[in-house]
Design a protein around this motif. Sequence first.
Motif, PDB file in Angstrom:
ATOM      1  N   LYS A  40       0.834  -1.206   0.000  1.00 54.41           N
ATOM      2  CA  LYS A  40       0.000   0.000   0.000  1.00 54.41           C
ATOM      3  C   LYS A  40       0.863   1.247   0.000  1.00 54.41           C
ATOM      4  O   LYS A  40       0.539   2.244  -0.642  1.00 54.41           O
ATOM      5  CB  LYS A  40      -0.910   0.010   1.240  1.00 54.41           C
ATOM      6  N   TRP A  46      -3.308   5.849  -2.040  1.00 51.62           N
ATOM      7  CA  TRP A  46      -4.161   4.660  -1.941  1.00 51.62           C
ATOM      8  C   TRP A  46      -5.638   5.055  -1.881  1.00 51.62           C
ATOM      9  O   TRP A  46      -6.479   4.444  -2.537  1.00 51.62           O
ATOM     10  CB  TRP A  46      -3.756   3.841  -0.717  1.00 51.62           C
ATOM     11  N   GLN A  47      -5.959   6.088  -1.108  1.00 51.78           N
ATOM     12  CA  GLN A  47      -7.369   6.461  -0.956  1.00 51.78           C
ATOM     13  C   GLN A  47      -7.969   6.929  -2.283  1.00 51.78           C
ATOM     14  O   GLN A  47      -9.099   6.575  -2.618  1.00 51.78           O
ATOM     15  CB  GLN A  47      -7.530   7.561   0.113  1.00 51.78           C
ATOM     16  N   SER A  49      -6.932   6.048  -5.194  1.00 53.08           N
ATOM     17  CA  SER A  49      -7.021   4.860  -6.054  1.00 53.08           C
ATOM     18  C   SER A  49      -8.299   4.084  -5.747  1.00 53.08           C
ATOM     19  O   SER A  49      -8.967   3.571  -6.648  1.00 53.08           O
ATOM     20  CB  SER A  49      -5.826   3.939  -5.837  1.00 53.08           C
ATOM     21  N   ARG A  50      -8.642   3.991  -4.460  1.00 55.13           N
ATOM     22  CA  ARG A  50      -9.889   3.313  -4.078  1.00 55.13           C
ATOM     23  C   ARG A  50     -11.081   4.028  -4.696  1.00 55.13           C
ATOM     24  O   ARG A  50     -11.999   3.401  -5.219  1.00 55.13           O
ATOM     25  CB  ARG A  50     -10.061   3.328  -2.557  1.00 55.13           C
ATOM     26  N   GLN A  51     -11.047   5.359  -4.613  1.00 53.78           N
ATOM     27  CA  GLN A  51     -12.163   6.118  -5.166  1.00 53.78           C
ATOM     28  C   GLN A  51     -12.271   5.867  -6.672  1.00 53.78           C
ATOM     29  O   GLN A  51     -13.360   5.669  -7.208  1.00 53.78           O
ATOM     30  CB  GLN A  51     -11.968   7.613  -4.863  1.00 53.78           C
ATOM     31  N   MET A 255      -4.733  -3.089  -7.464  1.00 56.02           N
ATOM     32  CA  MET A 255      -5.640  -2.946  -6.315  1.00 56.02           C
ATOM     33  C   MET A 255      -6.016  -4.320  -5.767  1.00 56.02           C
ATOM     34  O   MET A 255      -5.986  -4.558  -4.563  1.00 56.02           O
ATOM     35  CB  MET A 255      -6.938  -2.229  -6.729  1.00 56.02           C
ATOM     36  N   ALA A 259      -4.742  -5.477  -2.034  1.00 58.92           N
ATOM     37  CA  ALA A 259      -5.752  -5.702  -1.004  1.00 58.92           C
ATOM     38  C   ALA A 259      -5.899  -7.191  -0.696  1.00 58.92           C
ATOM     39  O   ALA A 259      -6.100  -7.578   0.447  1.00 58.92           O
ATOM     40  CB  ALA A 259      -7.091  -5.123  -1.452  1.00 58.92           C
ATOM     41  N   CYS A 371     -11.992  -2.033   2.136  1.00 62.49           N
ATOM     42  CA  CYS A 371     -12.465  -2.485   0.826  1.00 62.49           C
ATOM     43  C   CYS A 371     -11.891  -1.633  -0.308  1.00 62.49           C
ATOM     44  O   CYS A 371     -12.057  -0.427  -0.322  1.00 62.49           O
ATOM     45  CB  CYS A 371     -13.997  -2.446   0.783  1.00 62.49           C
ATOM     46  N   PRO A 372     -11.202  -2.254  -1.267  1.00 60.03           N
ATOM     47  CA  PRO A 372     -10.552  -1.485  -2.329  1.00 60.03           C
ATOM     48  C   PRO A 372     -11.534  -0.809  -3.277  1.00 60.03           C
ATOM     49  O   PRO A 372     -11.140   0.101  -3.996  1.00 60.03           O
ATOM     50  CB  PRO A 372      -9.716  -2.529  -3.071  1.00 60.03           C
ATOM     51  N   VAL A 373     -12.789  -1.247  -3.281  1.00 61.22           N
ATOM     52  CA  VAL A 373     -13.769  -0.571  -4.142  1.00 61.22           C
ATOM     53  C   VAL A 373     -14.829   0.159  -3.299  1.00 61.22           C
ATOM     54  O   VAL A 373     -15.893   0.498  -3.794  1.00 61.22           O
ATOM     55  CB  VAL A 373     -14.440  -1.544  -5.139  1.00 61.22           C
ATOM     56  N   LYS A 374     -14.481   0.407  -2.047  1.00 63.66           N
ATOM     57  CA  LYS A 374     -15.291   1.255  -1.159  1.00 63.66           C
ATOM     58  C   LYS A 374     -16.750   0.829  -1.027  1.00 63.66           C
ATOM     59  O   LYS A 374     -17.649   1.672  -1.077  1.00 63.66           O
ATOM     60  CB  LYS A 374     -15.250   2.699  -1.659  1.00 63.66           C
TER      61      LYS A 374
END
Lengths: 470, 229
Positions: A40, A46-47, A49-51, A255, A259, A371-374
């Motif tokens: 990570k 990282w945040q 990228s999740r978004q 991702m 994760a 969760c990587p896809v929020k």
Amino acid sequence: MSSESQEFLQQAEVITKDLRHRGLIQTALRKYEVARDKRKSAFGDWQSSRQAAAETKWEAINHLDKYLTEFADKLEARGTKVHWCSTPDQARDIIVKIIADKKARCVIKSKAMTAEEIHLNAAMEKAGFEVVESDLGEYIVQLRKEPPYHIVFPAMHLTRDDISDLFQKELGSAPTREPEELTMIARRALRKKYIQADVGITGANFAIAETGMISLTENEGNARLTAALPKTMITLLGIEKILPKMEDLALFLPMLATAGAGQTVTGYNTLYGGPKQPGEVDGPEEWHVVLLDNQRSILLADPEQRDSLHCIRCGACLNVCPIFRNVGGHTYGTTYSGPIGSVITPHLRGLQSWKHLSSSSSLCGACTETCPVKIDLHHHLLQNRRNASQEEPNAMEQTAYKAFGFVANRPGMWQVGKELARMFQPLHKFVLGTKLDPARAWTATRDVQPVAKESFKEWWQKHKAEKQAK
Amino acid sequence: MTEREKILGRIREALTVPAPRPGTHGGHEPAATLVGRPVHSAKPWLPDGGETPEAQIAYFRAASLDLKTDFRDAPDEGTAMAILKEIAQAEGWKKIATHRSELTDKAAAALGLPILHVEGGYDKNEMEACDVGITECDVLVAQTGSLIVTSRSSGGRALSVLPPHHVVIARREQLVRDLTAAFALIQQKYEGNYPSMISLVTGPSRTGDIERILVLGAHGPKKLTVILW
Ligand code: SF4
């Protein structure tokens, strides 16, 4: 209480006291955490990228009809046969028929949770085919006649000694404590199967609409071989696996690997766009892609929880979940365990039978955070609880709350209740936790706080009186 | 009505109610958002692969070390071939499997060993018995230490996974910064007529399925060597 729920409680009770199990899971997950955090930190952000991943899946899922059509049409244009299935029955029947038509006997399979979901192996075995799982972890649990323990680490609950014993018994190999040697035993056994197999079955991690390809993620190379050697290839995937473009993989592969397993990217990430094409030297002559709905369109119709279809099955939410870490993967009794399993199983298999999973949560939100896809996992657990009680209100619970409200709104009655509680609480310890205990549901697993010797109201009145006296 | 129409019908019906945008739980606005922009604008948020060719080589080397890929950056073709011969001797190769291409032909000529060429079909058992599969690749990725092989450019689907050792012969110009660049290159090269398999290979075959302990060579090659100049 549903029978599923009773079973869950019984098994959880046993396994949470199993210190060996706890030790194994804690060690495995600690290793995972260290690796994940290292990966990570290589991300620029990282945040964000999740978004980006969440928005990309949102686009795909909220235009699913368009992308699925594009995906299927592109596949068919290059000679792949696409089968659409609403139910597990349809998918099983189609797959069994394809194998039977080929007069095949031996089937080699790479890891596919969707196949677990529809109990494909049992159906194929019933039809008389020999089915061999090729992923090492899956192979181990298959030999043990168990379902996978975890969606990414299927044999996480076993030690090398367990596996050595198993191989001795099932494969006649010599005992060993070396993971390397154990892996080689499996490799040798499975290489033979690869050469023999007439049909290869795979799952898919992503379906790329733009180019009509599936993307398969693995570390071992078993899926690569499954898609290379047998004459017929079958791929089973859920309709939610869609990504709009090939370039999306530049985001999703890192991702998923970070994760899921604490890797930058996994060992092999392979795109398949058709059977063997003219001019190519090998590959299956026929490729069947089986698209499975199985209640996914029902989940899609709930805009509140639609984002649970964004799931890329990385397993990260399982790894961080305090419930999963204590009760383990098998206790859930579901194909998908952990937070995501607790969210979607009630939709896939019935809310009333599976609502207990949504209550088995500390609501700490660690799953949502990781969760990587929020996916808003822990709020979905709350929504499941709400939906379950709206659909089938619990009369006892409602009466209890009404009674509580009635008393709490009347200071006089409240006062009397308090006095009674103080008087009788010392007697509680004689029945605590036994069948006679009126509060047994609570006290069986929790402590009871003593009623305060002095309530705030009493303190306030005393304090005020003292102040005025001064 | 076909099953396809039924499923698509249910999906369309379900999608008549819109879902909230993602990442806005509890009224929070997400830090950075892509809405309306293509996904490659997420590039700066992902792990880097270095800007200059030197930096990219350094990234590739670091990743290879981590992955246990044997990475050999040779100054010229002569040295690259000498390295290959050295490995062949050390491992006692008796027979190689390969495909016809500029770089693999050079390697085969340098080795002078018996060859299984995949063109025109091959016997599975014979390929399995070879000591090594030697292939070209389409592109190397500095960010992840990966390379891409395809069923058209690298001798089919099995050559790079069936023999116990996979050797990739490449040119330095094939190295790109990251996955975004690699996929762009693949699209540019094959758009409209893709090979049936495109595989991003990152390190030798591996598993952690037994007590999360790393073991190489689970099903695919135990060794991956990348030689470039
Ligand atoms: S819900 Fe999120 S964290 Fe859990 S498996 Fe799916 S993608 Fe991974």
